[in-house]
Design an enzyme around this catalytic site. Structure first.
Site, PDB file in Angstrom:
ATOM      1  N   THR A   1      33.623  59.421  60.514  1.00  0.00           N
ATOM      2  CA  THR A   1      33.399  59.460  59.066  1.00  0.00           C
ATOM      3  C   THR A   1      32.049  60.103  58.765  1.00  0.00           C
ATOM      4  OG1 THR A   1      34.787  57.545  58.753  1.00  0.00           O
ATOM      5  CG2 THR A   1      33.274  58.059  56.964  1.00  0.00           C
TER       6      THR A   1
ATOM      7  N   SER B   1      40.424  57.033  59.507  1.00  0.00           N
ATOM      8  CA  SER B   1      39.544  58.160  59.178  1.00  0.00           C
ATOM      9  C   SER B   1      40.269  59.247  58.392  1.00  0.00           C
ATOM     10  CB  SER B   1      38.922  58.751  60.446  1.00  0.00           C
ATOM     11  OG  SER B   1      39.906  59.224  61.327  1.00  0.00           O
TER      12      SER B   1
ATOM     13  N   ALA C   1      27.143  57.753  54.090  1.00  0.00           N
ATOM     14  CA  ALA C   1      27.854  56.904  55.060  1.00  0.00           C
ATOM     15  C   ALA C   1      27.074  56.725  56.368  1.00  0.00           C
ATOM     16  CB  ALA C   1      29.230  57.491  55.360  1.00  0.00           C
ATOM     17  N   LYS C   2      27.218  55.543  56.932  1.00  0.00           N
ATOM     18  CA  LYS C   2      26.785  55.268  58.303  1.00  0.00           C
ATOM     19  C   LYS C   2      28.036  54.857  59.087  1.00  0.00           C
ATOM     20  CE  LYS C   2      22.274  53.530  56.765  1.00  0.00           C
ATOM     21  NZ  LYS C   2      21.472  52.334  56.457  1.00  0.00           N
ATOM     22  N   GLY C   3      27.937  54.894  60.400  1.00  0.00           N
ATOM     23  CA  GLY C   3      29.055  54.432  61.218  1.00  0.00           C
ATOM     24  C   GLY C   3      29.329  52.959  60.954  1.00  0.00           C
TER      25      GLY C   3
ATOM     26  N   GLY D   1      32.460  51.099  62.719  1.00  0.00           N
ATOM     27  CA  GLY D   1      33.447  50.407  63.560  1.00  0.00           C
ATOM     28  C   GLY D   1      32.897  49.569  64.697  1.00  0.00           C
ATOM     29  N   GLU D   2      31.701  49.838  65.166  1.00  0.00           N
ATOM     30  CA  GLU D   2      31.253  49.173  66.390  1.00  0.00           C
ATOM     31  C   GLU D   2      30.352  47.961  66.164  1.00  0.00           C
ATOM     32  OE1 GLU D   2      30.356  53.207  68.011  1.00  0.00           O
ATOM     33  OE2 GLU D   2      31.135  52.340  69.848  1.00  0.00           O
TER      34      GLU D   2
END
Lengths: 290, 759
Positions: free
Chosen positions: B532, B491, B715-717, B719-720
């Site tokens: 982010t 990040s 942006a969207k998340g 990592g998951e």
């Protein structure tokens, strides 16, 4: 607080004397990849560590009387990079190269792998199949014993007080001979054998198996020769029927336990599978040399 | 601020979307980065923990006298050294916790609830003295029957962990305590009518084992308690403000008296969204008067931190012959470990999030068990429910004779559809993600004998929340970006890139740092795939404020109205043709004159970010099964995901690959193994088998970009989402390869060989 003494003797006699003097809490250090881990985990509390790597003969590989002499503390990587040894004993070398990981093999030795006396030791089945012997030195001098005589129970060896393994000897190689080692692990590396199988065989001029030895790991309290498994393929060209007999004999030789790494049923079945597959590889290698 | 962008900037980007070297890269590859265990102080003591050898026992007595008497021992603590807190929920998004449970998990009071539960701690002048002191502490236990299996814990006669725990969410208040902490339910339509309409139904019961996040860096901290009551903590965590709050609550201190500095973090994956060591280190430091360092061993990490739930998932799906799903029933039973709080709520909400289903019910049970309290793990709860639902979807496709991607497309949620968990979807990229895998050459590649292909999809909410960012311009025209979010996934790079984009600076001129709790405003922890998005929004707005200020300064210097100044490529440009001969004023030039235009240049933004775009992933997995050894080889893996906008595509790809790798481990080999006494048998990386590099093929990520209008760059998340589909993608591929549905994870070789023998 507990203290650990460290000695690095430069002769076998000196090492043996130190081990005797150190008593019950003295431990031999070769590569250290088992010893130091056990020490840090609190499973061992040695009072004395005797590093035997400086004893003459402990490190290095030489050819002698048609066979090979491997210093018992020679790191795995050195063994893996020895072209002549790899050509003569591909199964022994591939077994050694499975111990631990690339980093571990910078240190790990055959002496340590055998004297840790794990039934899952990767080098042991290949060495036993190869009729390898250990040169053992100690307070009463020097003796030679087959590899299968070293481990007598999980974590226990037949070595007497003051004794340590100095060399591993591989016999002269007959023509049309080859060996192979396979193990089963859940992943692809950095693991301990759930089952290991070493096969060493010699063909006659017609491609018929004249001699065969099969040794199995992790399916009993010690790594052991499975004589019936070897006998099952002698006199054959490793046809389907011979492979089926080998599979049966290997399974019959198993006395495994169920634990977090595998069940009795799984280990037994896989012993048969790996014996067959290792035999096929060894046979292919031997034919390639015909 | 009228200048703040009201729609995402997606065109003419110079930095966003490129792949610069990460700002923290050199430190990390040269081994210079300071992780939790690397920090030291003069006169520091070593702190260690005495842990329960029993899965469930009453603590009869703890005798610490001999330990305290040992030379070199400076402090010994037990639960008696902490306030006995009342039960109080602390809401903090993904890190929500009951403070009493949190304290009791750090140090057992009266009862131990799992093998490895802390009962005492010591601080000594050396590690070996600390070890000796632990051995001198005598704990007398009254061992109780234990229960670890989730369904066994739900039974009426099961050993009860907490006498005060009564099941929440039942129609009538229960009259006796239970291990079922909570029952939750999501419903829509008429389930019975839905199944009555169905022409095909499939049903399955699936199980997953408890698995650990497996971060490489064990928990570590240093705490120093000064005589005036001011405390400092240096620790590896996903949130320094979280550490501060939890330490204050557990120790009964003022949060303002605690300053927490985040060290570099060697992986968290959700597992470092809570505290284990920090309150103990502070208590030991308070008692001894010296700084105390505590570092867990790997064995402690496995026995006392982390894992996520082992679970039972029951799924029934009904559909028309054309594939339209008419009804879905999902029952989820999740282990919470020693205290309530499994991720079954999120597992329930995500279970059907990819599908537009008219009639459904999802019932979740949060169940306490004599195992370590679960912690968040990457998309907490979602991979577990997705394993069940996506396995059943695969069976449904086979039953219908339908392509599995086509079946998912047929039932896909799209913009305007009300999600199973409530809100209405907007600007989602799910269909685009499905198209990306359907069109990929992987999907049509031929397969050999004993090989199979599986498809699965996954969803994660992604969150926003509170963040603060400051941007300071240096006298040479460079910039420092300060945030309060530990960098667990690259990040820092994306923060610097967003600031560089707005300021018009090259990325090398922007230095991102992660500050301590006294040096930057509050930020929620790094988790929920929020940094982010949310902190990036704060960084962008701070940089935009600076641009507004720079234009004002340029206008002042040129003596023109501010409307006559634009900011282009890192410089103020005068739009007044009469004064065009003035040339441009670069950021460096403006910084050099800042004393005369209003002083140092900098801006800080604190905000609560809303409108995090939900993420969808669609994966294809090819396996080969060795029918004799039961060994599964992952041959090929392709993962498509809508990320809104990839700020740094290489780190987005890394996130996708990392999530898939962890999901494959979960599917194939990872599991907590307990003996009959409830002690963990594989508390180490030898027998707790995360995938090694040679286990995995190149995992091919496909970045799908459907911009999130609520983020300045879309942006969207990220990592998951990628850990959600792999469990089922692998299982579905194994199903295709061997012709038998495997329902119990992990799909380890002995299980597969047994199934093959029985087929």
């Amino acid at each position: 607080m507990s203290q650990i003494a460290y000695l690095a003797p430069t002769s076998a006699d000196e090492a043996a004397a130190a081990l005797i003097k150190g008593g019950a809490t003295a431990r031999v250090l070769s590569g250290g990849t088992d010893l130091l881990v056990q020490l840090r985990a609190g499973r061992l509390a040695p009072g004395l560590i005797v590093d035997v790597k400086r004893v003459p003969g402990a490190i290095g590989i030489r050819q002698e009387d048609g066979g090979f002499v491997i210093g018992a503390s020679t790191p795995g990587m050195t063994i893996g990079e020895h072209a002549a040894l790899e050509k003569a004993w591909p199964g022994v070398v591939e077994a050694v190269m499975l111990i631990g990981s690339t980093q571990i093999q910078g240190r790990a030795s055959i002496a340590g792998n055998l004297c840790n006396a794990s039934p899952a030791a990767d080098s042991a089945p290949a060495l036993i199949a190869a009729r390898a012997t250990c040169v053992i030195v100690g307070p009463s001098g020097r003796r030679e014993a087959p590899v299968e005589a070293i481990g007598i129970a999980p974590g226990r060896t037949s070595l007497a007080k003051g004794e340590f393994v100095l060399e591993i000897r591989l016999p002269p190689r007959a023509a049309r001979s080859a060996d192979a080692y396979l193990r089963s692990i859940p992943r692809t590396e950095m693991d301990i054998a759930v089952v290991g199988a070493g096969v060493n065989l010699t063909l006659d001029a017609d491609g018929v198996i004249a001699d065969a030895r099969v040794a199995l790991g992790a399916v009993g309290p010690t790594v052991a020769l499975a004589p019936d498994a070897g006998a099952a393929i002698i006199g054959t060209r490793l046809d389907e029927a011979a492979l089926a007999r080998l599979d049966d004999a290997a399974r019959s030789a198993c006395q495994p336990i169920s634990d977090k790494r595998g069940t009795v049923d799984f280990r037994t079945k896989i012993a048969g599978v790996l014996a067959r597959r290792a035999a096929a590889i060894a046979y292919g290698r031997a034919r390639g040399r015909a | 601020m009228s200048e703040v962008m009201d729609r995402p900037q997606t065109l003419n980007l110079k930095v966003v979307g490129t792949r610069p070297i990460r700002p923290d890269g050199a430190d990390k590859v040269t081994g210079k980065a300071t992780f939790g265990a690397d920090f030291s102080m003069p006169g520091m003591l070593v702190g260690k923990i005495k842990r329960s050898p029993h899965a469930h026992a009453r603590i009869v007595s703890i005798d610490t006298k001999k330990a305290l008497a040992l030379a070199g021992v400076k402090a010994v603590i037990t639960a008696a050294d902490f306030p006995d807190l009342a039960s109080e929920e602390y809401e903090a998004g993904e890190s929500a916790a009951n403070l009493r449970d949190l304290a009791l998990n750090c140090m057992a009071r009266g009862k131990v609830l799992y093998d490895g539960h802390a009962v005492a701690a010591v601080a000594a002048t050396s590690s070996s003295i600390a070890d000796a002191a632990l051995a001198l502490i005598t704990v007398t236990y009254d061992v109780l029957p234990h229960v670890i299996d989730v369904e066994a814990a739900m039974e009426a006669g099961a050993p009860v962990l907490h006498a005060h725990l009564f099941t929440e969410g039942l129609e009538t208040k229960p009259d006796r305590p239970s291990n079922i902490a909570k029952r939750n339910e999501l419903m829509r339509g008429d389930l019975e009518a839905g199944f009555a309409q169905a022409e095909v139904t499939v049903e399955g019961r699936y199980t997953t084992a408890a698995v650990h996040q497996g971060y490489i860096e064990p928990h570590a901290c240093v705490a120093a308690f000064a005589p005036d009551g001011q405390c400092q903590v240096w620790s590896s965590s996903q949130g320094q403000f979280m550490v501060r709050t939890y330490c204050a609550k557990i120790l009964g201190l003022e949060a303002s008296n605690i300053r927490v500095t985040p060290t570099e973090i060697g992986g968290g994956f959700g597992g470092k969204t809570t505290v284990y060591l920090e309150p103990l280190a502070l208590a030991l430091s308070r008692q001894s008067g010296a700084p105390v360092k505590m570092v867990m061993t790997r064995e402690e990490v496995f026995r006392a931190t982390g894992p996520t739930s082992g679970a039972v998932i029951e799924v029934k799906l009904g559909a028309k012959r054309d594939g339209a799903i008419t009804a879905a029933r999902v029952v989820l039973k999740y282990q919470a470990g020693a205290f309530p709080g499994s991720p079954v709520g999120a597992g329930s909400m995500t279970a059907l999030a990819c599908y537009d289903v008219p009639n459904f019910s999802v019932t979740g049970f949060d169940v306490v068990t004599n195992s370590p309290k679960v912690a968040a793990y990457r998309a907490p709860g979602a991979p577990i429910s997705a394993f069940g639902v996506e396995s059943a979807m695969d069976d449904l496709a086979r039953e219908l004779g339908m392509d599995p991607i086509a079946l998912r497309r047929k039932n896909a949620v799209r913009d305007g559809v009300k999600a199973a968990y409530g809100p209405t979807f907007r600007n989602i990229g799910y269909l685009e993600t499905l198209e990306a895998i359907a069109d990929h050459p992987h999907y049509k590649a031929p397969l050999g004998p004993n090989q199979g292909r599986g498809v699965a999809v996954g969803f994660w909410f992604n969150v926003g929340g509170e963040s603060t960012a400051a941007v300071q311009v240096g006298e040479d025209g460079s910039a420092v970006v300060v945030t309060g979010n530990p960098d667990i996934g690259g990040s820092r790079a994306s923060m610097a890139m967003m600031a560089a984009e707005v300021l018009g600076l090259p990325i090398e001129k922007v230095r991102p740092i992660v500050a301590d709790t006294a040096s930057i405003g509050f930020s929620m922890l790094t988790g929920g795939s929020r940094t982010t998005f949310a902190t990036g929004m704060a960084v962008t707005q701070a940089a935009q404020k600076i641009v507004v200020d720079l234009k004002r300064r340029a206008a002042q210097i040129w003596d023109v109205p501010v409307e006559q100044v634009d900011w282009i490529n890192g410089a103020a440009v005068c739009l007044d043709a009469a004064k065009a001969d003035k040339g441009d004023l670069t950021l460096a030039a403006l910084a050099a004159q800042s004393a005369r235009t209003g002083g140092p240049i900098g801006a800080q933004v604190s905000l609560t970010a809303q409108g995090a775009g939900p993420g969808f992933g669609a994966h294809i997995c090819d396996v080969e099964v060795d029918p004799e050894t039961g060994h599964v080889t992952i041959l090929r893996y392709t993962a498509a995901q809508d990320v809104g906008r990839a700020i740094h595509p290489a780190y987005v790809e890394g996130q996708i690959q990392g999530g898939v790798a962890q999901g494959i481990g979960w599917a194939l080999n990872e599991e907590y193994v307990f003996d009959s006494e409830g002690r963990m048998e594989n508390a180490g990386f030898l027998d707790y088998r995360v995938p090694v590099a040679s286990d995995l093929p190149m995992i091919e990520p496909i970045i799908v970009e459907v911009a999130n209008p609520r983020h300045p760059f879309g942006a969207k998340g990220v990592g998951e989402v990628p850990i959600v589909p792999p469990l089922a993608a692998v299982a579905n591929a194994v199903r295709a390869a061997i012709g038998v549905r495997m329902t119990d994870l992990p799909l380890s070789p002995p299980k597969i060989r047994a199934v093959i023998d029985a087929r």
